[in-house]
Design an enzyme around this catalytic site. Structure first.
Site, short mmCIF file in Angstrom:
data_model
loop_
_atom_site.label_atom_id
_atom_site.label_comp_id
_atom_site.label_asym_id
_atom_site.label_seq_id
_atom_site.Cartn_x
_atom_site.Cartn_y
_atom_site.Cartn_z
N PRO A 1 0.91 -1.35 -0.40
CA PRO A 1 0.16 0.12 -0.05
C PRO A 1 1.03 1.44 0.06
O PRO A 1 0.33 2.06 0.80
CB PRO A 1 -0.27 -0.35 1.48
CG PRO A 1 0.36 -0.72 2.78
CD PRO A 1 1.14 -1.67 1.12
N ASP A 2 1.80 1.20 -1.26
CA ASP A 2 3.16 1.95 -0.07
C ASP A 2 2.38 4.10 -0.90
O ASP A 2 2.65 4.80 -0.69
CB ASP A 2 4.31 2.64 -0.89
CG ASP A 2 4.65 0.76 -0.39
OD1 ASP A 2 4.14 -0.10 -0.68
OD2 ASP A 2 6.31 1.41 -0.29
#
Length: 798
Positions: free
Chosen positions: A559-560
């Site tokens: 989920p960067d």
């Protein structure tokens, strides 16, 4: 909390389905969100999955909101609605072509009535372009955005990622766009229309093919062959005594530590294995050695040993294990609440902490029986702001941001402010370069740096020296925001944490991101996106079935990007609050929290019905026929989602099988699910004679949600994205050719597109910043350079 940053901001929410999480995020941050529903309630109140008589997606996406029931076809109710919209700050709606036709309730009509309103229109494909009237589901968006083509195992069909990730991406980007337009209104006095396309939110904001990329891009073939990428070995998943663990051997030092743990086997002693591609190529020999080493140890033992050796290792947790995990309970990420009258569940509370208190769940979604009224009185909280920014073409003109952020999360976060006019100074040390600067593949500059660091300035400074930290404090004294994403406690240990900086600048806003947050037993764990996904249950669901040991999320860095975007929303909310009370804020965002909020529907269902959640592959448990289907050609696929009886009738008519519309085997959703194989066969036979694009177009024109699986290069020629000018060209003097790039996710009527100034080289602006902001003369500047405190651009790089 009584001091949330958006306290006093008024939002009218007329969403139904896709995009409801936008209003929830704004409500978490303190906005007074009033949800308007028609008599009988919104269709989303019946959205699957339904457990204990409640729609779980509805319950999660509409917590913290109030409900008002209005018949907008009625004159008196319409008048009440218009009066309250006129007193609101933001309107969020998701009707495909505006609110009821002919009533003057479309977003553009409301903006004409209330010129200060920010009207946010969320739809599947936006308000313009050839797909504007098409139906969008999560699976359709996955297919058309390029996500599906990169998901799955080589030699197998493409695999749909878990449900919930698209809704999150749309909601977070809509929240950012709403607040950006609102911040601009505080500066200019004028509202505007914001057009949010779920399609573009995922194309540009989820894990963009033409944007900042993670380490998985190091081995990606640029010719984009048929089939799924062989990406599992980038972040390998290995068996251990009580399940599986994932390891991330990215940096040379991490590999060297693993090599030592293995006993320094001779066959891997060659320095060539210090590189990711070499280890990837040798995975068939290397990973069995590691798995043999891990076989007798538990997940927790391996994680602890990895931490001691500096090797990032994380356990792969199933949703049921996530719900009982001590860290998520201690950190406040998961809480036990009443999500509906008499229905208690363990849920993700919210994304972010302000001043060490979580901005999250306060009360459940209201039932229609609990419907109240709008707010009363006028709202002049933000009508006149004396210092809401200086004149300029972009909302953040005049803001200064000190950017310590690194890799994908850091690049995504800082870029939001740089693109909209802030003076973003990337603070970096050439001896410990940002991981993105190390990801170049033969070129003088990594493409990810060009994408992610555009519009910034670069200051080279050694923060490991006392004088370097003093330089940073001098800059912070006049700055507005500090951005970082190190291990918790790093800024404090350097003497530049929030508690220290606010002593010299009470208006400073400090955003500190990490993998698992500062509270709880995992607060010091090494964290990368792949480890976060594994620990939060995302990876366990991102596979073909629970029986498959392999995971299919190796080619993404989720989920960067979305974590960085969540932090951007939080910083912007703090900037809005600061206009009223003049104080700064400490913000904390854990990537794990972002992943858990997205997976909230799955976690709540497992909480209410233990054992009900598992990896379902491409099978939709709540609809049929629905999934990923082969089409004519080599590795050509189309997603189709028959949601209800009307979709089924439309489908059978399109394919010339009207006789099936009344077939008792397919009479209703439950029957179609029961006879899924037969329903799939009918659809597959028709699709087998058509290309994905032909099938998608025919199905969408018949009203059936469908999306062709698109490969990344095809996004650049997609007719809808082309019509909406979704891509432009980014040039950099160190790149051999321009890069396709996005300049926006949302379309604004007043906010200009981002400029495209080239990303700086390390230290390129050190002299300019030292003279302009630090007030150094040449002698003082030269001394700090000679002492290694300041680092100008190296001559060899000029």
């Amino acid at each position: 909390m009584t001091d949330l940053p958006l306290t006093g901001v008024r939002v009218v929410d007329v969403t139904d389905g896709l995009g409801e999480s936008c209003g929830r995020f704004l409500a978490d941050l303190g906005a007074e969100v009033v949800r308007v529903e028609r008599p009988g309630g919104s269709a989303s109140r019946r959205s699957q999955p339904v457990e204990s008589g409640i729609s779980i997606p509805f319950a999660l996406n509409n917590a913290n909101k109030r409900v008002v029931v209005l018949d907008l076809d009625s004159g008196p109710d319409r008048t009440r609605f218009l009066d309250q919209v006129a007193a609101a700050d933001i309107l969020v709606e998701s009707t495909p072509n505006g609110l009821p036709t002919g009533t003057g309730l479309g977003a553009a009509d409301l903006l004409a009535m209330a010129p200060g309103l920010v009207a946010v229109s969320i739809s599947g494909f936006g308000q313009t372009g050839p797909y504007r009237d098409w139906a969008a589901t999560e699976s359709v968006i996955y297919a058309m955005s390029g996500v599906l083509s990169r998901s799955g195992e080589p030699g197998r069909e493409p695999l749909l990622p878990p449900a919930g990730l698209v809704e999150q991406s749309v909601g977070v980007h809509a929240a950012w766009s709403a607040l950006l337009a609102y911040y601009d209104r505080l500066r200019t006095g004028s509202g505007q229309l914001v057009d949010i396309s779920a399609f573009e939110s995922v194309v540009h904001g989820f894990d963009p093919g033409f944007g900042v990329q993670g380490s998985a891009a190091a081995g990606r073939r640029d010719d984009f062959p048929r089939g799924r990428p062989d990406a599992a070995n980038f972040y390998p998943v290995l068996r251990c005594a009580d399940g599986q663990v994932r390891i991330c051997l990215l940096a040379k030092r991490q590999w060297r530590a693993m090599f030592a743990w293995l006993g320094e086997p001779e066959e891997f002693a060659d320095p060539a294995y210090d590189t990711i591609p070499a280890r990837f190529a040798a995975a068939d020999r290397l990973h069995p050695l590691i798995e043999e080493l891990f076989a007798g140890r538990t997940r927790d033992e391996l994680v602890a040993e990895g931490a001691a050796r500096g090797i990032p290792i994380g356990g792969v947790l199933r949703p049921s294990e996530v719900l009982t995990n001590d860290h998520f309970a201690a950190s406040g990420t998961l809480v036990d609440v009443e999500i509906a009258p008499g229905v208690e569940a363990r849920i993700p509370s919210g994304y972010v902490k302000f001043d060490r208190q979580r901005a999250g769940f306060r009360h459940g979604a209201q039932s229609l029986d609990e419907a109240a009224d709008f707010w009363s009185g006028t709202n002049d909280l933000h009508e006149s702001i004396p210092d809401a920014g200086v004149a300029g073409p972009h909302p953040f003109t005049g803001l200064r941001v000190l950017d310590l952020g690194v890799v994908v999360f850091g690049a995504e976060l800082g870029r939001q402010f740089a693109d909209h006019g802030a003076d973003v100074i990337k603070v970096e040390n050439r001896d410990f370069p940002d991981g993105l600067r190390q990801s170049k593949r033969g070129a003088s500059l990594a493409a990810s740096v060009a994408w992610g660091h555009r519009n910034r300035r670069s200051l080279g400074v050694n923060l490991r020296t006392d004088e370097g930290r003093e330089v940073f404090r001098q800059l912070a004294a006049e700055a507005d925001v500090v951005l970082a994403n190190f291990k918790p406690g790093t800024l404090d240990s350097m003497g530049i944490g929030y508690d220290e900086l606010r002593k010299i600048n009470p208006r400073i806003i400090v955003s500190d991101g990490s993998a698992f947050g500062s509270t709880g037993p995992w607060n010091n764990r090494l964290g990368y996106g792949p480890l976060v996904r594994a620990a939060c249950g995302v990876s366990a669901l991102w596979r073909y079935s629970d029986a498959d040991t392999g995971l299919s999320d190796g080619s993404t860095v989720y989920p960067d990007h979305i974590g960085g975007q969540v932090a951007a929303v939080a910083v912007l909310a703090a900037l809005i609050a600061r206009l009223s009370h003049g104080r700064g804020a400490e913000i904390e965002v854990a990537q794990a929290d972002a992943a858990l909020v997205a997976l909230g529907g799955q976690l709540v269902r497992e909480s209410l019905a233990p054992g009900s959640v598992s990896a379902v592959g491409n099978t939709d448990p709540f609809a049929a026929p629905a999934g990923v289907y082969p089409c004519a050609g080599d590795d050509e696929w189309c997603v189709v989602a028959v949601r209800d009886d009307q979709d089924w009738r439309n489908l059978t008519h399109l394919i010339g099988r009207d006789d099936l519309a009344g077939d008792p085997r397919f009479d209703g959703v439950a029957k179609r699910i029961e006879n899924r194989d037969e329903a799939d066969k009918v659809l597959t036979e028709w699709l087998s004679e058509r290309t994905p694009t032909e099938a998608m177009t025919a199905l969408q024109e018949a009203g059936v949600p469908a999306g062709a699986m698109v490969r990344l290069p095809e996004l650049l020629t997609d007719p809808h994205l082309s019509a909406r000018e979704a891509y432009t060209q980014l040039e950099h003097p160190l790149l051999p050719a321009p890069l396709p790039t996005a300049v926006r996710v949302a379309r604004f009527t007043s906010i200009a597109d981002a400029p495209l100034r080239p990303a700086p080289l390390p230290g390129a602006d050190t002299h300019e910043i030292a003279v302009e902001l630090l007030g150094l003369d040449e002698a003082g500047y030269s001394r700090l350079v000679a002492d290694g405190v300041l680092q100008p651009l190296e001559e060899s790089a000029r």
